[in-house]
Design a protein around this motif. Structure first.
Motif, PDB file in Angstrom:
ATOM      1  N   ALA A 107       4.516  15.086  -7.607  1.00  0.00           N
ATOM      2  CA  ALA A 107       5.698  15.937  -7.495  1.00  0.00           C
ATOM      3  C   ALA A 107       6.338  16.182  -8.855  1.00  0.00           C
ATOM      4  O   ALA A 107       6.742  17.306  -9.176  1.00  0.00           O
ATOM      5  CB  ALA A 107       6.699  15.301  -6.532  1.00  0.00           C
ATOM      6  N   ALA A 108       6.421  15.142  -9.678  1.00  0.00           N
ATOM      7  CA  ALA A 108       7.043  15.279 -10.993  1.00  0.00           C
ATOM      8  C   ALA A 108       6.237  16.215 -11.888  1.00  0.00           C
ATOM      9  O   ALA A 108       6.800  17.065 -12.591  1.00  0.00           O
ATOM     10  CB  ALA A 108       7.181  13.902 -11.641  1.00  0.00           C
ATOM     11  N   ALA A 122       0.830  -1.198   0.000  1.00  0.00           N
ATOM     12  CA  ALA A 122       0.000   0.000   0.000  1.00  0.00           C
ATOM     13  C   ALA A 122       0.867   1.250   0.000  1.00  0.00           C
ATOM     14  O   ALA A 122       0.558   2.249  -0.652  1.00  0.00           O
ATOM     15  CB  ALA A 122      -0.927  -0.013   1.216  1.00  0.00           C
ATOM     16  N   THR A 123       2.001   1.167   0.723  1.00  0.00           N
ATOM     17  CA  THR A 123       2.906   2.318   0.784  1.00  0.00           C
ATOM     18  C   THR A 123       3.501   2.601  -0.584  1.00  0.00           C
ATOM     19  O   THR A 123       3.622   3.759  -0.988  1.00  0.00           O
ATOM     20  CB  THR A 123       4.027   2.052   1.806  1.00  0.00           C
ATOM     21  N   ASP A 124       3.848   1.565  -1.320  1.00  0.00           N
ATOM     22  CA  ASP A 124       4.429   1.744  -2.648  1.00  0.00           C
ATOM     23  C   ASP A 124       3.417   2.349  -3.620  1.00  0.00           C
ATOM     24  O   ASP A 124       3.755   3.193  -4.444  1.00  0.00           O
ATOM     25  CB  ASP A 124       4.922   0.396  -3.193  1.00  0.00           C
ATOM     26  N   VAL A 125       2.164   1.911  -3.527  1.00  0.00           N
ATOM     27  CA  VAL A 125       1.122   2.442  -4.419  1.00  0.00           C
ATOM     28  C   VAL A 125       0.915   3.930  -4.161  1.00  0.00           C
ATOM     29  O   VAL A 125       0.888   4.733  -5.097  1.00  0.00           O
ATOM     30  CB  VAL A 125      -0.201   1.667  -4.211  1.00  0.00           C
ATOM     31  N   LYS A 126       0.783   4.292  -2.898  1.00  0.00           N
ATOM     32  CA  LYS A 126       0.632   5.713  -2.566  1.00  0.00           C
ATOM     33  C   LYS A 126       1.881   6.486  -2.956  1.00  0.00           C
ATOM     34  O   LYS A 126       1.793   7.597  -3.492  1.00  0.00           O
ATOM     35  CB  LYS A 126       0.350   5.876  -1.075  1.00  0.00           C
ATOM     36  N   GLY A 127       3.040   5.919  -2.715  1.00  0.00           N
ATOM     37  CA  GLY A 127       4.284   6.581  -3.054  1.00  0.00           C
ATOM     38  C   GLY A 127       4.401   6.848  -4.540  1.00  0.00           C
ATOM     39  O   GLY A 127       4.925   7.889  -4.966  1.00  0.00           O
ATOM     40  N   GLU A 128       3.916   5.901  -5.356  1.00  0.00           N
ATOM     41  CA  GLU A 128       3.963   6.091  -6.802  1.00  0.00           C
ATOM     42  C   GLU A 128       3.090   7.281  -7.222  1.00  0.00           C
ATOM     43  O   GLU A 128       3.460   8.073  -8.085  1.00  0.00           O
ATOM     44  CB  GLU A 128       3.492   4.808  -7.501  1.00  0.00           C
ATOM     45  N   PHE A 129       1.924   7.397  -6.563  1.00  0.00           N
ATOM     46  CA  PHE A 129       1.036   8.526  -6.875  1.00  0.00           C
ATOM     47  C   PHE A 129       1.674   9.856  -6.456  1.00  0.00           C
ATOM     48  O   PHE A 129       1.662  10.826  -7.225  1.00  0.00           O
ATOM     49  CB  PHE A 129      -0.311   8.350  -6.164  1.00  0.00           C
ATOM     50  N   ILE A 130       2.256   9.888  -5.257  1.00  0.00           N
ATOM     51  CA  ILE A 130       2.867  11.119  -4.770  1.00  0.00           C
ATOM     52  C   ILE A 130       4.053  11.505  -5.654  1.00  0.00           C
ATOM     53  O   ILE A 130       4.277  12.696  -5.942  1.00  0.00           O
ATOM     54  CB  ILE A 130       3.305  10.960  -3.302  1.00  0.00           C
ATOM     55  N   SER A 131       4.815  10.528  -6.114  1.00  0.00           N
ATOM     56  CA  SER A 131       5.937  10.805  -7.010  1.00  0.00           C
ATOM     57  C   SER A 131       5.447  11.404  -8.327  1.00  0.00           C
ATOM     58  O   SER A 131       6.057  12.329  -8.880  1.00  0.00           O
ATOM     59  CB  SER A 131       6.726   9.520  -7.288  1.00  0.00           C
ATOM     60  N   ALA A 132       4.312  10.891  -8.830  1.00  0.00           N
ATOM     61  CA  ALA A 132       3.731  11.440 -10.062  1.00  0.00           C
ATOM     62  C   ALA A 132       3.272  12.881  -9.861  1.00  0.00           C
ATOM     63  O   ALA A 132       3.444  13.741 -10.740  1.00  0.00           O
ATOM     64  CB  ALA A 132       2.564  10.570 -10.513  1.00  0.00           C
ATOM     65  N   THR A 170      -2.928  15.808 -15.594  1.00  0.00           N
ATOM     66  CA  THR A 170      -1.769  16.407 -16.270  1.00  0.00           C
ATOM     67  C   THR A 170      -2.037  16.422 -17.766  1.00  0.00           C
ATOM     68  O   THR A 170      -3.033  15.850 -18.238  1.00  0.00           O
ATOM     69  CB  THR A 170      -0.480  15.614 -15.989  1.00  0.00           C
ATOM     70  N   ASN A 171      -1.151  17.066 -18.509  1.00  0.00           N
ATOM     71  CA  ASN A 171      -1.354  17.074 -19.961  1.00  0.00           C
ATOM     72  C   ASN A 171      -0.782  15.823 -20.632  1.00  0.00           C
ATOM     73  O   ASN A 171      -0.802  15.694 -21.857  1.00  0.00           O
ATOM     74  CB  ASN A 171      -0.752  18.339 -20.587  1.00  0.00           C
ATOM     75  N   VAL A 172      -0.273  14.895 -19.805  1.00  0.00           N
ATOM     76  CA  VAL A 172       0.265  13.635 -20.320  1.00  0.00           C
ATOM     77  C   VAL A 172      -0.683  12.480 -20.031  1.00  0.00           C
ATOM     78  O   VAL A 172      -0.944  11.630 -20.880  1.00  0.00           O
ATOM     79  CB  VAL A 172       1.653  13.354 -19.700  1.00  0.00           C
ATOM     80  N   ARG A 173      -1.211  12.465 -18.814  1.00  0.00           N
ATOM     81  CA  ARG A 173      -2.104  11.386 -18.396  1.00  0.00           C
ATOM     82  C   ARG A 173      -2.871  11.819 -17.151  1.00  0.00           C
ATOM     83  O   ARG A 173      -2.509  12.800 -16.488  1.00  0.00           O
ATOM     84  CB  ARG A 173      -1.306  10.121 -18.074  1.00  0.00           C
ATOM     85  N   ASP A 174      -3.943  11.110 -16.849  1.00  0.00           N
ATOM     86  CA  ASP A 174      -4.644  11.258 -15.583  1.00  0.00           C
ATOM     87  C   ASP A 174      -4.260  10.073 -14.708  1.00  0.00           C
ATOM     88  O   ASP A 174      -4.201   8.925 -15.182  1.00  0.00           O
ATOM     89  CB  ASP A 174      -6.162  11.263 -15.780  1.00  0.00           C
ATOM     90  N   VAL A 175      -3.999  10.372 -13.441  1.00  0.00           N
ATOM     91  CA  VAL A 175      -3.640   9.315 -12.501  1.00  0.00           C
ATOM     92  C   VAL A 175      -4.622   9.373 -11.337  1.00  0.00           C
ATOM     93  O   VAL A 175      -4.809  10.439 -10.734  1.00  0.00           O
ATOM     94  CB  VAL A 175      -2.197   9.494 -11.978  1.00  0.00           C
ATOM     95  N   ARG A 176      -5.231   8.219 -11.000  1.00  0.00           N
ATOM     96  CA  ARG A 176      -6.226   8.191  -9.932  1.00  0.00           C
ATOM     97  C   ARG A 176      -5.822   7.161  -8.879  1.00  0.00           C
ATOM     98  O   ARG A 176      -5.428   6.032  -9.201  1.00  0.00           O
ATOM     99  CB  ARG A 176      -7.604   7.857 -10.493  1.00  0.00           C
TER     100      ARG A 176
END
Length: 393
Positions: free
Chosen positions: A16-17, A4-14, A93-99
């Motif tokens: 920030a980027a 679960a931490t990795d999934v949330k971390g991936e979203f937060i990284s997206a 974003t103008n590249v993709r939507d992340v949910r």
């Protein structure tokens, strides 16, 4: 297996980027599970001192709360909310939507899709209102509204807003007048004072509308007339001049536009009569110091006694009656009339602008009947403008 931490971390990284590389459009937080009223939150980018920041607006049932962070602080703050107070987050974003969605058991699920929004440049956090009158116009410096660098002086902010509001109103009305392009627009400003609005109006006609203009500012005080004529000469405003004269004694040549802003008491009526007699297509007047009607108001048996027994309320009633009568008399003279809020009441209580555009479709007889009915109801007999308009007798 992804935790679960990795999934949330991936979203937060997206998140920030996207905020750093300029692809960020918006972040929406939903499925509120925190304490208190149900609410949602939206994050956008804003500029503060030319640097991008994250602005988070949280919507409560009766108010919105805004917080602004640096990018790093904002990402960290939002990360603490996701999975605790909000069970869903969508990054656009103008590249993709992340949910990112959490199940009822608290298990996060990450999904991506095609972009549904485009990113835009961060907006200024304290956006300044766009004005039709740029602060660096030379006459603003000459009249000491702006400093030598073209910045509005703190003590002249109210005057600058008044100038801008007046030009904004005029810009909406002038197209209705259908002025011929082959001839100059003739303007008379009665009670021009120091010429703040006179210079602004002339500059707007000649610079923005690119029309030839012949404009005269009428002002009793000779020192102001000299000051304004000197400034007009220095600015090469060749079609603008000022004369020392009383409004009541001004001649009535053919004039396209008549302006009278804050002419005291019956001087407003003189200016309106001047405009009507000269065939002006547009009359712009901001009345001031209406004293004529107040002494005439009396209880006519229609229940006015409770209103007019208090001097303050009686005067305010007289102000409204005076301006309503003027508007009706302008309609009776063939003008389509609008009453417009000129400046905020926090600056002055005299904030009504009477705008009259000459029109062939006005029901003049109906307006005259309404004027006479107003006379009968309020109980006044004399009105300075009516006495000058023979057709309204």
């Amino acid at each position: 297996m992804t935790s679960a931490t990795d999934v949330k971390g991936e979203f937060i990284s997206a998140l920030a980027a996207a905020a750093e590389d300029g692809s960020f459009a918006k972040l929406a937080l939903g499925k509120f599970r925190g304490e208190g009223d149900t609410r949602k939150a939206v994050a956008t980018l804003v500029l503060i001192k030319d640097k991008p920041h994250l602005k988070l607006v949280t919507s409560y049932p009766r108010k919105d709360e805004t917080k602004t962070f640096t990018i790093d602080q904002g990402v960290e703050f939002i990360a603490d909310l996701i999975g605790a107070d909000y069970m869903s987050a969508t990054l656009f974003t103008n590249v993709r939507d992340v949910r990112l969605d959490y199940s009822r058991k608290g298990v996060p699920h990450l999904s991506t899709g095609k972009p549904t929004m485009t990113s835009s440049a961060p907006q200024a956090h304290d956006r300044k209102k766009a004005y039709l009158v740029p602060a660096n116009r030379p006459y603003l410096k000459g009249l000491e509204v702006a400093d030598r660098d073209g910045r509005i002086k703190p003590t002249m902010q109210g005057k600058y807003r008044q100038i801008c509001r007046f030009i904004e109103i005029a810009a909406d009305l002038i197209p209705e007048c259908a002025f011929e392009k082959s001839t100059p627009i003739t303007v008379v400003d009665i009670g021009a004072g120091k010429g703040y609005l006179t210079f602004a109006f002339y500059d707007y006609i000649t610079t923005i509308l690119q029309r030839e203009c012949r404009m005269t500012g009428i002002e009793l005080r000779s020192d102001l007339v000299t000051l304004c004529n000197n400034l007009a000469r220095d600015l090469h405003f060749d079609g603008l001049k000022f004369v020392a004269e009383e409004a009541a004694k001004a001649e009535s040549p053919v004039v396209d536009i008549v302006i009278a802003l804050h002419a005291c008491d019956t001087a407003t009526d003189d200016a309106m009569a001047f405009g009507i007699h000269s065939g002006a297509r547009l009359i712009l007047s901001a009345p001031c110091c209406q004293h004529e009607i107040a002494p005439q108001i009396k209880d006519t048996g229609e229940g006015l006694k409770g209103l007019i027994k208090y001097p303050l309320l009686k005067q305010r009633q007289a102000d409204l009656v005076t301006d309503a009568a003027r508007a009706l008399l302008l309609e009776a003279s063939g003008y389509k009339v609008r009453l417009i809020e000129f400046v905020s009441t926090e600056h002055t209580s005299k904030n009504i602008l009477i705008a009259a555009v000459k029109s062939a479709t006005v029901d003049r007889s109906a307006a005259l009947q309404q004027f006479r009915a107003l006379q009968n109801t309020i109980g006044f007999s004399g009105h300075h403008l009516a006495s000058q308009l023979k057709d309204a007798e």
